[in-house]
Design an enzyme around this catalytic site. Structure first.
Site, PDB file in Angstrom:
ATOM      1  N   LYS A  21       0.812  -1.225   0.000  1.00 52.56           N
ATOM      2  CA  LYS A  21       0.000   0.000   0.000  1.00 52.56           C
ATOM      3  C   LYS A  21       0.840   1.266   0.000  1.00 52.56           C
ATOM      4  O   LYS A  21       2.022   1.256   0.326  1.00 52.56           O
ATOM      5  CB  LYS A  21      -0.992  -0.047   1.162  1.00 52.56           C
ATOM      6  CG  LYS A  21      -2.112  -1.046   0.828  1.00 52.56           C
ATOM      7  CD  LYS A  21      -3.355  -0.866   1.615  1.00 52.56           C
ATOM      8  CE  LYS A  21      -4.433  -1.793   1.022  1.00 52.56           C
ATOM      9  NZ  LYS A  21      -5.507  -2.052   1.959  1.00 52.56           N
TER      10      LYS A  21
ATOM     11  N   ARG B 117      -4.129  -9.983   4.538  1.00 55.51           N
ATOM     12  CA  ARG B 117      -4.510  -9.935   3.119  1.00 55.51           C
ATOM     13  C   ARG B 117      -3.284  -9.489   2.329  1.00 55.51           C
ATOM     14  O   ARG B 117      -2.846  -8.349   2.467  1.00 55.51           O
ATOM     15  CB  ARG B 117      -5.677  -8.957   2.934  1.00 55.51           C
ATOM     16  CG  ARG B 117      -6.218  -8.882   1.509  1.00 55.51           C
ATOM     17  CD  ARG B 117      -7.360  -7.879   1.429  1.00 55.51           C
ATOM     18  NE  ARG B 117      -7.927  -7.800   0.101  1.00 55.51           N
ATOM     19  CZ  ARG B 117      -7.403  -7.090  -0.906  1.00 55.51           C
ATOM     20  NH1 ARG B 117      -6.300  -6.388  -0.718  1.00 55.51           N
ATOM     21  NH2 ARG B 117      -7.983  -7.072  -2.088  1.00 55.51           N
TER      22      ARG B 117
HETATM   23  N1  PMM Z   1      -7.636  -3.420   0.363  1.00 56.79           N
HETATM   24  C1  PMM Z   1      -7.931  -3.369  -0.939  1.00 56.79           C
HETATM   25  C2  PMM Z   1      -9.076  -4.028  -1.451  1.00 56.79           C
HETATM   26  N2  PMM Z   1      -9.873  -4.742  -0.626  1.00 56.79           N
HETATM   27  N3  PMM Z   1     -10.390  -5.538   1.525  1.00 56.79           N
HETATM   28  C3  PMM Z   1     -10.117  -5.593   2.835  1.00 56.79           C
HETATM   29  N4  PMM Z   1     -10.919  -6.288   3.659  1.00 56.79           N
HETATM   30  N5  PMM Z   1      -9.029  -4.952   3.362  1.00 56.79           N
HETATM   31  C4  PMM Z   1      -8.171  -4.232   2.616  1.00 56.79           C
HETATM   32  O1  PMM Z   1      -7.214  -3.668   3.162  1.00 56.79           O
HETATM   33  C5  PMM Z   1      -8.441  -4.132   1.210  1.00 56.79           C
HETATM   34  C6  PMM Z   1      -9.585  -4.813   0.699  1.00 56.79           C
HETATM   35  C7  PMM Z   1      -7.060  -2.578  -1.864  1.00 56.79           C
HETATM   36  O2  PMM Z   1      -5.858  -3.192  -2.126  1.00 56.79           O
HETATM   37  P1  PMM Z   1      -5.518  -3.966  -3.522  1.00 56.79           P
HETATM   38  O3  PMM Z   1      -5.902  -3.031  -4.643  1.00 56.79           O
HETATM   39  O4  PMM Z   1      -4.077  -4.253  -3.445  1.00 56.79           O
HETATM   40  O5  PMM Z   1      -6.372  -5.205  -3.552  1.00 56.79           O
END
Ligand code: PMM
Length: 274
Positions: free
Chosen positions: A218, A252
């Site tokens: 991030k 995640r």
């Molecule tokens: N971050 C992203 C998308 N979905 N869902 C949850 N529960 N927590 C998160 O921190 C989260 C998410 C965005 O990150 P990406 O684009 O790398 O998937």
């Protein structure tokens, strides 16, 4: 049921963004076949959950119609369900997408709006008996990094907001045991606020539910290191390790193989330090 964060193992959720514009995948996995292969690699590397998403939540990203989201995610959910029994979450804020993905074999709704964007979402979760991730976000992906982001105490603000959402979804028929909480790193927060939320994640574990932490690649890690998105593995590892020390139950991540080792060592150190 009270959640024993200290004694729980750490699980890994592998990110599968089936979008052309995801900030970290750059559209490489748009085709379902490539997405499936990538997911199976993450399962082989030790992922406990695969998080399938068809709409980018990058700051300023344009919303996607439900039909497009369904075209992206359904073949992947169906294909994965046919090939392995890994837990599957659907990363969506739309009840129609969640319902179809659950019918196709998904187990968990991962909703970055904490079930607020679509009034039908809590009912879908309750009827299906699905697991639910409630993530904290200020505003929407279109607006979240704009305006005044200041807060007298971001950790207390996020904790209280998640406690309120937990109470609301339980009142709507979702059993508390089905719920996991997430501070929403990068969703309407400053760099310092993201740092504070990871460093004091234990304040969320005190709500009695498992905590999911999504720090992988991030932008706050880019701000701290000066590194571009594809060169943030070490920064991700550091943040994951501190998150585990603070009681995170689920990470995640994009790099499942590397973060599996980070989670295993951080969890052992957490356990031995009790
Ligand atoms: N971050 C992203 C998308 N979905 N869902 C949850 N529960 N927590 C998160 O921190 C989260 C998410 C965005 O990150 P990406 O684009 O790398 O998937």
């Amino acid at each position: 049921m009270e959640w024993d964060a200290q004694g729980a193992p750490v699980r890994l959720m592998g990110v599968l963004n089936v979008t052309p514009d995801s900030f970290s995948d750059g559209g490489r996995f748009v085709q379902s076949q490539a997405a499936l292969e990538h997911a199976l690699q993450m399962v082989a590397a030790g992922a406990d959950v695969i998080d399938v998403g068809g709409e980018s939540s990058r700051p300023g990203a344009a919303p996607v119609p439900a039909e497009v989201e369904l075209e992206r995610v359904l073949p992947v959910v169906e294909g994965l369900r046919a090939r392995c029994d890994v837990a599957l979450s659907i990363d969506t804020t739309k009840a129609v997408v969640a319902e179809a993905a659950l019918a196709a074999g998904a187990d968990i709704i991962n909703d970055i709006s904490a079930l607020q964007a679509d009034p039908a979402m809590a009912g879908v979760a309750a009827r299906a008996g699905a697991g639910v991730v409630l993530m904290h976000m200020r505003g929407t992906p279109q607006t979240m990094q704009r305006g005044d982001l200041s807060s007298p105490d971001i950790v207390a603000e996020v904790r209280d907001a998640l406690a309120a959402r937990l109470a609301a979804v339980v009142a709507a028929g979702v059993p508390p045991e089905a719920v996991c909480l997430d501070p929403g790193i990068g969703f309407g927060k400053t760099v310092a606020q993201n740092v504070a939320l990871v460093a004091r994640l234990g304040a969320l574990a005190a709500l009695g539910r498992p905590v999911l932490l999504g720090v992988s690649r991030k932008s706050f890690l880019g701000a701290l290191t000066g590194r571009p998105v594809d060169d943030r593995a070490w920064a991700t590892a550091a943040a994951c390790a501190v998150g585990v020390a603070q009681g995170a139950h689920l990470l995640r991540v994009h790099d499942v193989a590397a973060m599996r080792d980070v989670a295993a060592v951080a969890a052992a150190l957490r356990g031995a330090g009790r």
